[in-house]
Structures are given as C-alpha cells and as structure tokens.
Design an enzyme around this catalytic site. Sequence first.
Site, PDB file in Angstrom:
ATOM      1  N   ASP A 227       0.834  -1.210   0.000  1.00 18.97           N
ATOM      2  CA  ASP A 227       0.000   0.000   0.000  1.00 18.97           C
ATOM      3  C   ASP A 227       0.863   1.253   0.000  1.00 18.97           C
ATOM      4  OD1 ASP A 227       0.810  -0.629   2.705  1.00 18.97           O
ATOM      5  OD2 ASP A 227      -0.623   0.859   3.429  1.00 18.97           O
TER       6      ASP A 227
ATOM      7  N   GLU B 293       0.240  -1.223   5.596  1.00 23.47           N
ATOM      8  CA  GLU B 293       1.283  -0.784   6.525  1.00 23.47           C
ATOM      9  C   GLU B 293       1.081   0.672   6.902  1.00 23.47           C
ATOM     10  OE1 GLU B 293       5.139   0.896   7.869  1.00 23.47           O
ATOM     11  OE2 GLU B 293       3.925   1.518   6.173  1.00 23.47           O
TER      12      GLU B 293
HETATM   13 ZN   LIG Z   1       6.837   1.941   4.085  1.00 24.36          ZN
END
Ligand SMILES: [Zn+2]
Length: 413
Positions: free
Chosen positions: A86, A181
């Site tokens: 992401d 994340e």
């Molecule tokens: Zn990162």
Amino acid sequence: MSNYPGLTDRFLKYVKVETRSDENSTTIPSTKSQVEFAKQLAAELKELGLSNVRIHPTNGYVLATLPSNLEAGKSAKKVGFISHMDTADFNAKNVNPQIVDNYDGQSVIKLDEAGEYVLDPAEFPNLKNYQGHTLITTDGTTLLGADDKAGVAEIITAFAYLLKHPEIKHGTLQLGIGPDEEIGTGADHFDVADFDADLAYTVDGGPLGELEYETFNAAQAEISFTGKNVHPGTAKGVMVNASLLAMDFQSRLPQDQVPELTAGREGFFLLLSVEGNVEEAKLTYIIRDHDRQKFEAKKALLNDIVAEMNQELGQKRVRAEVRDQYYNMREVIEKDMTVVDLAKEAMENLDIKPLIFPVRGGTDGSKISFMGLPTPNLFAGGENMHGRYEYVSVQVMEKAVDLIIEIAKLAAK
Ligand SMILES: [Zn+2]
C-alpha cells in the site's frame, strides 16, 4: 549495465498501480485496489517459478517460498523478506514516473512541466548523494510509491535472480508482501507460523545503508472530560466547563516533551486532536518513547493527572483510556543479535556503510518481532516518502537487491 535488467521495469509497473490504503475502511485489506494488486503479484510470482505462492485468506499477504538449494543434509536458517504494497495518505492516482538519467548531483529537477514543483538540492540536500545516478521522480501531482514498491520490486527481483542462478547457494527463503502498513494495521494480522522463517527483514527503509532495529514504544490515549452546562447568567458555583478542564489537563503535562522539541531517543506526548464544548470535551494523544520504562512512566503520568484532577473536583469528571499500539523491537532483537549481525556483515561485504539509528516511528517489524520473528528493517532506497517530492535511485535499488542476495548467501554459510 545493470545486473538486474528487470528491476526498473518491475518498479515502474508497480508504481503505476494505485494501491492506497484507507484508514476508515473496515475490510482487510482496507482497499479493493490492494486485493487486485495482490492477485497480480501472485500471478507474477507463479510465473517466475516460486513455490507455495498464495494469498493468505485472512490477512491478505502475498506469500511465496524459494526452496533451499543446499545439498541434502545441509541446513540453514530460513530467512524471510517482507515489504508492503500500500501507499501513504497522498494522491496515488495515475502515478506518472519521470526518469532522470545520470543526475549531476546539483541541478534543480522540474517535476511538472511548468516547474511549479521542483526537487532542489538547496531544499533537499540528500540529492547531492546521487551524482551519476538514475533517479525516478513523480510528475508533481502524486506520490511515487517507492515506499514501499521499491521494497516489493527489490525482493521479487532478488528471488528471480536466485532462481536463475542456482550456483548461488541459499537456504529456504520466504517472501511476504502485505497490505495496510501505512494505516498501521497490516502487520496486526501477520501469520508467523504460516510464514515459517527463523529471522526476517522488512525492506521498507530509506536511503542506502539504513538498518533499523530500534523503534518507539507507542500508545494512544483518549482523555474525556464531563462538564456541567447551565445558563451562564446563573452559573456561579454550578457550571463546570469541560473544555476548560481539558485545557487544564494539557497544562499539567511536561510542556517540553512534544515532537517539535525532541529528537533522538527523547520521547513525547503529541496532542493529536481537541474536541470540546461546555458539556463535554475530549483530548486525543499519542505517546512515544524508545525506553520502555520511560514509556510506562508517561502513561502513568496521564493516569496520575486524571486522579489528581478528579480529587480536586471532588467528582469523577476526567477519564483516561490508554491503549498500547506497538513496542520497541530492540527489546526482542537484542536477546539474539544474529539477525542484525547478518545484515551488517552482508553490508560490509558489499561496501555499504550500515547506518544504524533509532527510528522515531514504528515499522511492521516492531509488531512482527513481538510475535516471535525478529524483523529489523533494511533500506529500500526511497527519499522524501509520502508526498510529491518522493524519489528513488535505480542504483540504490540495485544495492538493495545485492543486499538481499548477500544475506541469503551468508545465512547459508
Ligand atoms: Zn513503508
């Protein structure tokens, strides 16, 4: 010529796929675009010939194994490499990467044609480290997504290279590319048993040489205040203003322990948001400290102030809800420094100077380390992450591939 002809193309292909995560989503992964990208990566990994390629049914990680090619009877530690798919909270639609060949280390780079956005070494002095490099930048309208598609491209390129070069001996290597994340939730669901590694690295750091195994301890606190609202004309001795209680609370915290006045290993309270009226108020803080004892003391201080104010008020008008978010991975890793020593030795073999410093933040590795798999963080190469000034050097990405391969070799020695 590059040792890794597929690396740049792979990176450019990945950054053009929009995979922004969404902290308001309740699904895992948080966005459909990540689900689609995971499928695309899994198909690529299968085509490369990796084993055990799968998408984890509950956490959304793309996983694969490169089996050991050591002679029978010889074993090595199983090493995992982890990155995230992401991108951060910034426009990521229609990423249009620009390539600057053989950068001279001093020119101002125009991102958009009009030159509204520029990379200027006067403003971003790290540019001077890239004389002679090929840089990949944005066009000024989006982020680049080198955080962490550089890591994704590097790990996959290293695994592809090892598949093509069976003369390089290595033990079992695991690959994991996770979602979410950037919204801090992806690693919460990481499946350590299924991943099956003895030690691991996230490839999610910045410039060449970064090796991080120390993060903050982190908590979030919500302090709520209950007032008593009456007509202001007849309020004397009756009204309790919740917003003023909140201001009083904030004034009792150590005023120098804030992000804008701290650095290195100094912790802080960050007042994230303030909501309030006469009747009710709420303060939201995050608390950060590398030192576990100081971290615990900071949380205790919040509770002490709550108790003190309630006692002064003679009523329970202040409440604290404190929730731990992640812990300093050093606590786990320093019990057995093998994972750090291996990375250091690999860097030294490649003439890369290890840059080791405490991260003023967290990584997926902070959570994964506390699940029992020690996971420090390696450089992936990106600079100025999370915005339009993000860029990455192709040569540094190649060094990251070198490093992954070198760690695999050393772990099998
Ligand atoms: Zn990162």
